[in-house]
Each structure stands twice: as structure tokens, then as C-alpha cells.
Design a protein around this motif. Structure first.
Motif, mmCIF file in Angstrom:
data_model
loop_
_atom_site.group_PDB
_atom_site.id
_atom_site.type_symbol
_atom_site.label_atom_id
_atom_site.label_comp_id
_atom_site.label_asym_id
_atom_site.label_seq_id
_atom_site.Cartn_x
_atom_site.Cartn_y
_atom_site.Cartn_z
ATOM 1 N N UNK A 23 49.214 45.169 37.289
ATOM 2 C CA UNK A 23 47.810 45.586 37.224
ATOM 3 C C UNK A 23 46.842 44.404 37.302
ATOM 4 N N UNK A 24 47.238 43.384 38.067
ATOM 5 C CA UNK A 24 46.376 42.236 38.267
ATOM 6 C C UNK A 24 46.424 41.212 37.156
ATOM 7 N N UNK A 25 47.319 41.388 36.223
ATOM 8 C CA UNK A 25 47.404 40.482 35.080
ATOM 9 C C UNK A 25 48.513 39.446 35.278
ATOM 10 N N UNK A 26 48.360 38.349 34.568
ATOM 11 C CA UNK A 26 49.381 37.299 34.596
ATOM 12 C C UNK A 26 49.587 36.748 33.198
ATOM 13 N N UNK A 27 50.783 36.239 32.956
ATOM 14 C CA UNK A 27 51.039 35.406 31.792
ATOM 15 C C UNK A 27 50.532 34.019 32.151
ATOM 16 N N UNK A 28 49.427 33.618 31.560
ATOM 17 C CA UNK A 28 48.800 32.344 31.891
ATOM 18 C C UNK A 28 48.881 31.419 30.693
ATOM 19 N N UNK A 74 46.237 37.424 30.778
ATOM 20 C CA UNK A 74 44.867 37.417 31.284
ATOM 21 C C UNK A 74 44.776 38.281 32.535
ATOM 22 N N UNK A 75 43.561 38.735 32.826
ATOM 23 C CA UNK A 75 43.296 39.455 34.081
ATOM 24 C C UNK A 75 43.072 38.402 35.153
ATOM 25 N N UNK A 76 44.127 38.100 35.912
ATOM 26 C CA UNK A 76 44.081 37.014 36.878
ATOM 27 C C UNK A 76 43.352 37.420 38.152
ATOM 28 N N UNK A 77 43.554 38.659 38.592
ATOM 29 C CA UNK A 77 42.916 39.189 39.791
ATOM 30 C C UNK A 77 42.416 40.592 39.468
ATOM 31 N N UNK A 78 41.593 41.182 40.335
ATOM 32 C CA UNK A 78 41.086 42.527 40.048
ATOM 33 C C UNK A 78 42.216 43.531 39.813
ATOM 34 N N UNK A 79 41.995 44.525 38.964
ATOM 35 C CA UNK A 79 43.074 45.440 38.566
ATOM 36 C C UNK A 79 43.612 46.302 39.696
ATOM 37 N N UNK A 80 42.852 46.430 40.802
ATOM 38 C CA UNK A 80 43.390 47.207 41.921
ATOM 39 C C UNK A 80 44.479 46.443 42.670
ATOM 40 N N UNK A 81 44.614 45.134 42.440
ATOM 41 C CA UNK A 81 45.751 44.380 42.975
ATOM 42 C C UNK A 81 46.909 44.566 42.008
ATOM 43 N N UNK A 82 47.464 45.778 41.976
ATOM 44 C CA UNK A 82 48.379 46.164 40.910
ATOM 45 C C UNK A 82 49.667 45.353 40.913
ATOM 46 N N UNK A 83 50.064 44.840 42.094
ATOM 47 C CA UNK A 83 51.297 44.061 42.169
ATOM 48 C C UNK A 83 51.048 42.562 42.051
ATOM 49 N N UNK A 84 49.795 42.158 41.882
ATOM 50 C CA UNK A 84 49.467 40.741 41.735
ATOM 51 C C UNK A 84 49.491 39.962 43.025
ATOM 52 N N UNK A 135 37.529 32.702 45.022
ATOM 53 C CA UNK A 135 38.250 33.972 45.177
ATOM 54 C C UNK A 135 39.738 33.735 44.949
ATOM 55 N N UNK A 136 40.475 34.653 44.308
ATOM 56 C CA UNK A 136 40.051 35.964 43.819
ATOM 57 C C UNK A 136 39.722 36.012 42.339
ATOM 58 N N UNK A 137 39.944 34.911 41.611
ATOM 59 C CA UNK A 137 39.778 34.983 40.161
ATOM 60 C C UNK A 137 38.360 35.377 39.763
ATOM 61 N N UNK A 138 37.370 34.879 40.508
ATOM 62 C CA UNK A 138 35.984 35.155 40.136
ATOM 63 C C UNK A 138 35.603 36.610 40.352
ATOM 64 N N UNK A 139 36.316 37.333 41.217
ATOM 65 C CA UNK A 139 35.902 38.712 41.462
ATOM 66 C C UNK A 139 36.547 39.701 40.495
ATOM 67 N N UNK A 140 37.134 39.189 39.407
ATOM 68 C CA UNK A 140 37.463 40.091 38.304
ATOM 69 C C UNK A 140 36.195 40.489 37.556
ATOM 70 N N UNK A 141 35.147 39.668 37.653
ATOM 71 C CA UNK A 141 33.895 39.932 36.940
ATOM 72 C C UNK A 141 32.794 40.439 37.857
ATOM 73 N N UNK A 142 32.809 40.021 39.114
ATOM 74 C CA UNK A 142 31.768 40.398 40.073
ATOM 75 C C UNK A 142 32.427 40.753 41.397
ATOM 76 N N UNK A 143 31.672 41.354 42.312
ATOM 77 C CA UNK A 143 32.206 41.589 43.645
ATOM 78 C C UNK A 143 32.183 40.291 44.437
ATOM 79 N N UNK A 144 32.947 40.274 45.529
ATOM 80 C CA UNK A 144 32.975 39.083 46.373
ATOM 81 C C UNK A 144 31.592 38.786 46.942
#
Length: 305
Positions: A28-33, A38-48, A250-259
Motif C-alpha cells: 500500500x505504498x509503505x516501506x520499512x524505512x 512510513x508512507x514512501x509513495x502514494x497509497x495507490x502504488x499498492x505494490x510499491x 517525485x514520488x516521495x513528495x506526492x504523498x502529500x500533494x499532487x505532482x
């Protein structure tokens, strides 16, 4: 207006470590960081998977003509994937190779990357500060690598630690290799003390500054990022509008805003002139990286408009 993203990232999977701690794709866009979820990428990138194809879709929607793909140790070394990306999409991407600077022999590795067609080498220099000690950028092997890069016309893409911590090393590199083209990322780590010293490096003829991560650094104030606009304006006063380039991180910043929001705040501000906006958002990067024949993606109306 022609828009070029001077700082972005691509990877198929995060499976690496830095400073002895893991970074791994979850779901769901998360990573062990580094031991934290953490939410590494937007949640629609479900496979990371942070693929070139998804990025091109974002670029087309936001009418971004091309992007520079840099690298970071926290994503793992992505040389093989990025070489394929540039072969498949040569008119959309300029990719940076990266070496393992934590082990001897990286200069030979850089030569192999250059021989394989990479036109830029990345150093995430802020990651060279480890718990076990600091790796300097002015070691003999580093300097030998920079000499080869200058000779072959290879760009150095570098992200520095907070403030002026590594500025002295950069000044030595610039003095020794004045014809080495350098792009300093993260807009000098603006919001940290002494960030202007990084910006001033662009007073040297072949040094540019790019703003990858600026919306992350000003995340607490959020869109329309007025503090970021003021920092861009201040930097124009320090080095000139022709020395600055827009980057999204990109893509980390677009977890908070659109591209699109990652540059839209620049377009809409009244603090910058139209010429300054055009230079910052695309013209400077087009010249520095040597992009040719770029097209502006056509505008497609939103269904909700």
C-alpha cells in the motif's frame, strides 16, 4: 511553458539498507524505512513499484516534458533499471548512475557506468555521514573520479548535508575541476541554517542548483509554499535566475500533494517574473542537461471541470 523536472526517482523495489538499518518495500505504498513504517509513495502504488510508466502518466497529466532521474542510497542502486528506462524513453528521461562509495573501487565502477552510456553520476553526499564515520568527498579516489568526469563531460549530481557542512569539500572540488558540471540538489537544504552557502556555490560557472524536495522542506506550511517562493526569490538575488532549476523529488513528495502542485505554486506566484518562472521551470534544465526536441504534453480537461 516547457517544464522539466530536474530531480526525480524511479525504482522497481526498495530492498536495501543504509547505516546498518533496513529499507524494504511493504504494501500500500509503505516501506520499512530505517526501522520505521512510513508512507514512501502514494497509497495507490499498492505494490510499491515506482515505475517509469506511472511517472510518464503523471508527467503527461501535469504537462511536464522531461525529467532527470537521480538516485539515492535509501532506494538501492538502480543502475540496471535506469539504463533500460533511458533506452526505452530517450526523449523523456535523463538518468544518473550511482556507485557504491562505501567500498574501494568505485572510481572503476564509475568508468564502467560512463562506458555504458550514463551521462551523469550521482552522489547522495548527505548519506556519507555514517554512525561509523564520515566519508569525505575530497579523498584521492573521489578526486580521481571527478577528474575523469570532467574529461569526459559527465555531470555530477550531488545532494549535500544540512547547511554548509560539506560546502568546503565542494569548493575544493570546484577549484580543482572548474569545468566539471555540477547540479546541487534539495535547494541547498533550504530551511536549515547556512543553506545560502550551498546556493552560493552556483556563482561558479558550471554549478547549478535544483529544487528537488523543496515542498518537503516547506511541508509544514503547505501549498502554496510561500516560504519556498521567498527562498527562490532570495536565491535569484544571490546567484541569478539562470542558475536555478525546478525539481519535484517525485514520488516521495506526492504523498502529500499532487505532482502538478509541486510546481504550480511557482506558476501562480506574483513574486517572480514570467521570465524567471520560465527559466526556473524548464529553460535552465533544458540547456544544462542538453535536452533536445522536447514536446509539451497536450492539455486534457479534467472530467470535473
Amino acid at each position: 511553458m516547457k517544464i522539466i523536472d530536474a530531480h526525480s526517482h524511479l525504482w522497481l523495489k526498495q530492498d536495501t539498507e543504509w547505516n546498518g538499518k533496513p529499507i524494504k518495500t511493504l504494501k500500500n505504498g509503505r516501506s520499512n524505512f530505517l526501522g520505521e513504517e512510513v508512507q514512501m509513495v502514494p497509497p495507490f502504488m499498492i505494490d510499491g513499484v515506482n515505475s517509469a510508466e506511472v511517472f510518464i502518466s503523471n508527467m503527461d497529466y501535469a504537462q511536464v516534458s522531461a525529467a532527470v532521474v537521480t538516485q539515492e542510497f535509501i532506494d538501492g542502486i538502480q543502475n540496471d533499471y535506469l539504463a533500460g528506462v533511458e533506452r526505452r524513453y530517450p526523449h523523456r528521461f535523463f538518468v544518473c548512475g550511482m556507485c557504491n562509495y562505501f567500498a574501494p573501487g568505485f572510481c572503476d565502477e564509475a568508468e564502467r557506468l560512463i562506458a555504458n552510456g550514463f551521462k551523469a553520476i550521482k552522489i547522495p553526499a548527505h548519506r556519507l555521514l555514517l554512525d561509523s564515520g564520515r566519508i569525505m568527498m575530497n579523498t584521492p579516489e573521489m578526486m580521481r573520479m571527478f577528474g575523469i568526469m570532467q574529461e569526459k563531460g559527465i555531470i555530477l549530481s550531488v545532494d549535500l548535508a544540512d547547511g554548509d557542512m560539506q560546502v568546503g569539500e565542494m569548493k575544493e572540488i570546484i577549484q580543482e575541476y572548474p569545468d566539471l558540471k555540477i547540479a546541487v540538489g534539495h535547494f541547498g537544504m533550504v530551511t536549515t541554517k547556512g543553506w545560502q552557502e550551498q546556493i552560493k556555490l552556483a556563482r561558479n560557472k558550471n554549478v547549478m542548483i535544483e529544487s528537488g524536495g523543496i515542498t518537503w522542506l516547506f511541508n509544514s506550511e503547505f501549498y502554496p509554499f510561500r516560504g519556498a517562493v521567498r527562498a527562490i526569490k532570495e536565491s535569484i538575488g544571490l546567484v541569478g535566475a539562470d542558475k536555478l532549476m525546478w525539481g519535484s523529488d517525485y514520488p516521495r513528495t506526492i504523498t502529500a500533494i499532487t505532482y502538478k502542485m509541486s510546481y504550480d505554486f511557482v506558476l501562480k506566484t506574483g513574486e517572480l517574473t514570467d521570465d524567471e518562472k520560465a527559466a526556473f521551470l524548464g529553460l535552465n534544465a533544458e540547456k544544462f542537461y542538453g535536452f533536445e526536441g522536447l514536446e509539451i504534453p497536450r492539455y486534457v480537461k479534467n472530467m470535473s471541470e
